[in-house]
Motif scaffolding. Structure first.
Motif, PDB file in Angstrom:
ATOM      1  N   GLN A   1       0.839  -1.183   0.000  1.00  0.00           N
ATOM      2  CA  GLN A   1       0.000   0.000   0.000  1.00  0.00           C
ATOM      3  C   GLN A   1       0.885   1.246   0.000  1.00  0.00           C
ATOM      4  OE1 GLN A   1      -3.378  -0.601   0.341  1.00  0.00           O
ATOM      5  NE2 GLN A   1      -4.196   1.470   0.440  1.00  0.00           N
ATOM      6  N   VAL A   2       0.690   2.111  -0.972  1.00  0.00           N
ATOM      7  CA  VAL A   2       1.449   3.355  -1.071  1.00  0.00           C
ATOM      8  C   VAL A   2       0.588   4.493  -0.532  1.00  0.00           C
ATOM      9  CG1 VAL A   2       2.565   4.981  -2.619  1.00  0.00           C
ATOM     10  CG2 VAL A   2       2.704   2.530  -3.075  1.00  0.00           C
ATOM     11  N   GLN A   3       1.175   5.321   0.300  1.00  0.00           N
ATOM     12  CA  GLN A   3       0.491   6.514   0.786  1.00  0.00           C
ATOM     13  C   GLN A   3       1.140   7.741   0.171  1.00  0.00           C
ATOM     14  OE1 GLN A   3       0.813   5.879   5.054  1.00  0.00           O
ATOM     15  NE2 GLN A   3      -1.282   5.103   5.112  1.00  0.00           N
ATOM     16  N   LEU A   4       0.320   8.657  -0.311  1.00  0.00           N
ATOM     17  CA  LEU A   4       0.807   9.825  -1.051  1.00  0.00           C
ATOM     18  C   LEU A   4       0.303  11.098  -0.385  1.00  0.00           C
ATOM     19  CD1 LEU A   4      -0.089   8.478  -4.602  1.00  0.00           C
ATOM     20  CD2 LEU A   4       2.133   8.382  -3.478  1.00  0.00           C
ATOM     21  N   GLY A  26       5.623   3.731   2.004  1.00  0.00           N
ATOM     22  CA  GLY A  26       5.166   2.391   1.725  1.00  0.00           C
ATOM     23  C   GLY A  26       6.229   1.613   0.970  1.00  0.00           C
ATOM     24  N   PRO A  27       5.789   0.650   0.166  1.00  0.00           N
ATOM     25  CA  PRO A  27       6.749  -0.165  -0.596  1.00  0.00           C
ATOM     26  C   PRO A  27       7.610   0.679  -1.524  1.00  0.00           C
ATOM     27  CG  PRO A  27       4.600  -1.195  -0.571  1.00  0.00           C
ATOM     28  CD  PRO A  27       4.434   0.163   0.037  1.00  0.00           C
ATOM     29  N   TYR A  32       7.207   2.273  -8.804  1.00  0.00           N
ATOM     30  CA  TYR A  32       5.893   2.767  -9.184  1.00  0.00           C
ATOM     31  C   TYR A  32       5.978   3.842 -10.253  1.00  0.00           C
ATOM     32  CZ  TYR A  32       3.758   0.298  -5.310  1.00  0.00           C
ATOM     33  OH  TYR A  32       3.297  -0.682  -4.476  1.00  0.00           O
ATOM     34  N   ALA A  33       5.126   3.724 -11.246  1.00  0.00           N
ATOM     35  CA  ALA A  33       4.889   4.837 -12.146  1.00  0.00           C
ATOM     36  C   ALA A  33       4.054   5.875 -11.401  1.00  0.00           C
ATOM     37  CB  ALA A  33       4.138   4.350 -13.385  1.00  0.00           C
ATOM     38  N   MET A  34       4.275   7.139 -11.726  1.00  0.00           N
ATOM     39  CA  MET A  34       3.618   8.220 -10.995  1.00  0.00           C
ATOM     40  C   MET A  34       2.967   9.189 -11.966  1.00  0.00           C
ATOM     41  SD  MET A  34       4.369   7.514  -7.828  1.00  0.00           S
ATOM     42  CE  MET A  34       3.855   9.034  -7.026  1.00  0.00           C
ATOM     43  N   GLY A  35       1.917   9.848 -11.474  1.00  0.00           N
ATOM     44  CA  GLY A  35       1.243  10.822 -12.324  1.00  0.00           C
ATOM     45  C   GLY A  35       0.692  11.979 -11.522  1.00  0.00           C
ATOM     46  N   TRP A  36       0.458  13.077 -12.222  1.00  0.00           N
ATOM     47  CA  TRP A  36      -0.233  14.234 -11.663  1.00  0.00           C
ATOM     48  C   TRP A  36      -1.528  14.425 -12.431  1.00  0.00           C
ATOM     49  CZ3 TRP A  36       0.909  16.683  -7.271  1.00  0.00           C
ATOM     50  CH2 TRP A  36       2.214  16.648  -6.792  1.00  0.00           C
ATOM     51  N   PHE A  37      -2.579  14.720 -11.702  1.00  0.00           N
ATOM     52  CA  PHE A  37      -3.890  15.000 -12.273  1.00  0.00           C
ATOM     53  C   PHE A  37      -4.447  16.244 -11.589  1.00  0.00           C
ATOM     54  CE2 PHE A  37      -4.496  11.042 -14.613  1.00  0.00           C
ATOM     55  CZ  PHE A  37      -3.515  10.260 -14.047  1.00  0.00           C
ATOM     56  N   TYR A 111      -3.347   4.171  -6.591  1.00  0.00           N
ATOM     57  CA  TYR A 111      -3.202   4.942  -5.354  1.00  0.00           C
ATOM     58  C   TYR A 111      -3.239   6.443  -5.653  1.00  0.00           C
ATOM     59  CZ  TYR A 111      -1.515   0.391  -3.912  1.00  0.00           C
ATOM     60  OH  TYR A 111      -1.408  -0.960  -3.670  1.00  0.00           O
ATOM     61  N   TRP A 112      -3.969   7.165  -4.789  1.00  0.00           N
ATOM     62  CA  TRP A 112      -4.164   8.604  -4.995  1.00  0.00           C
ATOM     63  C   TRP A 112      -3.936   9.355  -3.692  1.00  0.00           C
ATOM     64  CZ3 TRP A 112      -5.633  10.741  -9.747  1.00  0.00           C
ATOM     65  CH2 TRP A 112      -5.924   9.810 -10.744  1.00  0.00           C
ATOM     66  N   GLY A 113      -3.389  10.564  -3.812  1.00  0.00           N
ATOM     67  CA  GLY A 113      -3.271  11.434  -2.662  1.00  0.00           C
ATOM     68  C   GLY A 113      -4.550  12.214  -2.444  1.00  0.00           C
ATOM     69  N   GLN A 114      -4.526  13.067  -1.422  1.00  0.00           N
ATOM     70  CA  GLN A 114      -5.702  13.855  -1.061  1.00  0.00           C
ATOM     71  C   GLN A 114      -5.809  15.163  -1.837  1.00  0.00           C
ATOM     72  OE1 GLN A 114      -8.199  12.792   1.141  1.00  0.00           O
ATOM     73  NE2 GLN A 114      -7.060  10.909   0.745  1.00  0.00           N
TER      74      GLN A 114
END
Length: 122
Positions: A1-4, A26-27, A32-37, A111-114
């Motif tokens: 589980q990744v926390q962002l 987390g791991p 992990y590939a990462m993105g911004w939205f 996985y998504w941040g807040q």
């Protein structure tokens, strides 16, 4: 589980710059590939930029090409978004996302941040 956890948002005048950060826990972050939205009020969530696990491949949304730059520091478990020449239409909540696969410019991140809010005044 990744926390962002995103940070760096705020109020800026048009033409200004901001750098967003996304701290991951987390791991192994480098796997992990990462993105911004981003999501503006009353609009659907929109792809901004993405980066492969190694940082060797990046994707940019059409609306931010030439102005925003995505990068990552795997040693610091941190993703960045350098935003230059900001426009009022860049106003939105910005989210970072992570995935162990290769979703690229799609929304298929696990996985998504807040989110962190960016407001660009004219």
């Amino acid at each position: 589980q990744v926390q962002l956890v995103e940070s760096g948002g705020g109020l800026v005048q048009a033409g200004g710059s901001l750098r967003l950060s996304c701290a991951a826990s987390g791991p192994t972050f480098s796997g992990y590939a990462m993105g911004w939205f981003r999501q503006a009020p009353g609009k659907e969530r929109e792809f901004v930029a993405a980066i492969s696990w190694s940082g060797g491949i990046t994707w940019d949304g059409d609306s931010v090409k030439g102005r925003f730059t995505i990068s990552r520091d795997n040693a610091k478990n941190t993703l960045y978004l350098q935003m230059n020449s900001l426009k009022p239409e860049d106003t939105a909540v910005y989210y970072c996302a992570a995935d162990s696969g290769d979703p690229g410019a799609t929304m298929l991140y696990d996985y998504w941040g807040q989110g962190t809010k960016v407001t660009v005044s004219s």
